[in-house]
Design an enzyme around this catalytic site. Sequence first.
Site, PDB file in Angstrom:
ATOM      1  N   GLU A   1       0.915  -9.797 -16.986  1.00 41.85           N
ATOM      2  CA  GLU A   1      -0.592 -10.011 -16.574  1.00 41.85           C
ATOM      3  C   GLU A   1      -1.210 -10.794 -17.277  1.00 41.85           C
ATOM      4  O   GLU A   1      -1.439 -10.643 -18.659  1.00 41.85           O
ATOM      5  CB  GLU A   1      -1.233  -8.657 -16.445  1.00 41.85           C
ATOM      6  CG  GLU A   1      -0.411  -7.430 -15.530  1.00 41.85           C
ATOM      7  CD  GLU A   1      -0.312  -7.702 -14.339  1.00 41.85           C
ATOM      8  OE1 GLU A   1      -0.970  -9.082 -13.670  1.00 41.85           O
ATOM      9  OE2 GLU A   1       0.540  -7.323 -13.592  1.00 41.85           O
TER      10      GLU A   1
ATOM     11  N   CYS B   1      -4.101   0.937 -15.219  1.00 38.49           N
ATOM     12  CA  CYS B   1      -3.400  -0.127 -15.856  1.00 38.49           C
ATOM     13  C   CYS B   1      -4.590  -1.328 -16.249  1.00 38.49           C
ATOM     14  O   CYS B   1      -4.620  -1.705 -17.336  1.00 38.49           O
ATOM     15  CB  CYS B   1      -2.407  -0.955 -15.263  1.00 38.49           C
ATOM     16  SG  CYS B   1      -0.954   0.456 -15.161  1.00 38.49           S
TER      17      CYS B   1
ATOM     18  N   HIS C   1       3.680  -5.152 -16.305  1.00 39.34           N
ATOM     19  CA  HIS C   1       3.843  -4.357 -15.187  1.00 39.34           C
ATOM     20  C   HIS C   1       5.406  -4.398 -14.977  1.00 39.34           C
ATOM     21  O   HIS C   1       6.022  -5.342 -14.869  1.00 39.34           O
ATOM     22  CB  HIS C   1       3.113  -4.822 -14.139  1.00 39.34           C
ATOM     23  CG  HIS C   1       1.912  -4.018 -13.759  1.00 39.34           C
ATOM     24  ND1 HIS C   1       0.784  -4.426 -13.669  1.00 39.34           N
ATOM     25  CD2 HIS C   1       1.579  -2.602 -13.821  1.00 39.34           C
ATOM     26  CE1 HIS C   1      -0.230  -3.527 -13.452  1.00 39.34           C
ATOM     27  NE2 HIS C   1       0.431  -2.415 -13.433  1.00 39.34           N
TER      28      HIS C   1
HETATM   29  N1  PCA Z   1       0.678   2.112 -13.389  1.00 44.34           N
HETATM   30  C1  PCA Z   1      -0.578   2.418 -12.772  1.00 44.34           C
HETATM   31  C2  PCA Z   1      -1.281   3.218 -13.822  1.00 44.34           C
HETATM   32  C3  PCA Z   1      -0.507   3.926 -14.637  1.00 44.34           C
HETATM   33  C4  PCA Z   1       0.896   2.968 -14.493  1.00 44.34           C
HETATM   34  O1  PCA Z   1       2.015   3.151 -15.088  1.00 44.34           O
HETATM   35  C5  PCA Z   1      -1.242   0.875 -12.583  1.00 44.34           C
HETATM   36  O2  PCA Z   1      -0.683  -0.065 -12.196  1.00 44.34           O
HETATM   37  O3  PCA Z   1      -2.598   0.984 -12.606  1.00 44.34           O
END
Ligand code: PCA
Length: 197
Positions: free
Chosen positions: A77, A137, A161
């Site tokens: 990200e 996140c 991610h």
């Molecule tokens: N993914 C979520 C929150 C916790 C996670 O592992 C997100 O993408 O916000």
Amino acid sequence: MKILLTGFSTFGPHENNPTSILIQELRNRRNENIEILQLDVGYEQDGKTVVEKIKEIEPDIVLSFGLAGGRYKVCFEAIALNVRSSLITDNQGMLCSHQKIGNGPLAYESTINYKELEKSLSLEDFAISYHAGTFVCNDVYYQELEYINLNHLNIQCGFIHIPYVEEFAKQIPSIKWERLIDITMRIIDKILEEYNV
Ligand code: PCA
């Protein structure tokens, strides 16, 4: 050289969250001084918990991991948005719509040279993303970057991610566990290389 890795517990409709095992696995497989921190998927406390940890251990690198079911690739990200808004509650039952996370700018950019990372890794199952969502996140990422920026700290901070993991969830798309480890190990190698230049 100290590295802080963070992961999340299970949330929403998911049966598990591979990021919590991933950070343990990375710590076990690597030789660097690695601390891991598992977050509970809560707007109120997760950002604060990470910032407290950063203050305490003063890491050189902070890499946070989250599950993004539906994605095909491991995604670095590039930015975190100053937006807190989702259709599902966090693990404490909190639902947020159209709120701001802090008083800072609309977005903070990763302090890691992600363009170089993409170029040097050159993997077809790895990509740069410009949207970490507006759930927990993104929230944690924004708070990490806000703390680093406001305090002018020299910390390499990024958020990754990951897709579903084939061995843990019968979902499509998914990635194989060993492949995920391989890519995330390479990401850490590259960040270390860049950091040491
Ligand atoms: N993914 C979520 C929150 C916790 C996670 O592992 C997100 O993408 O916000």
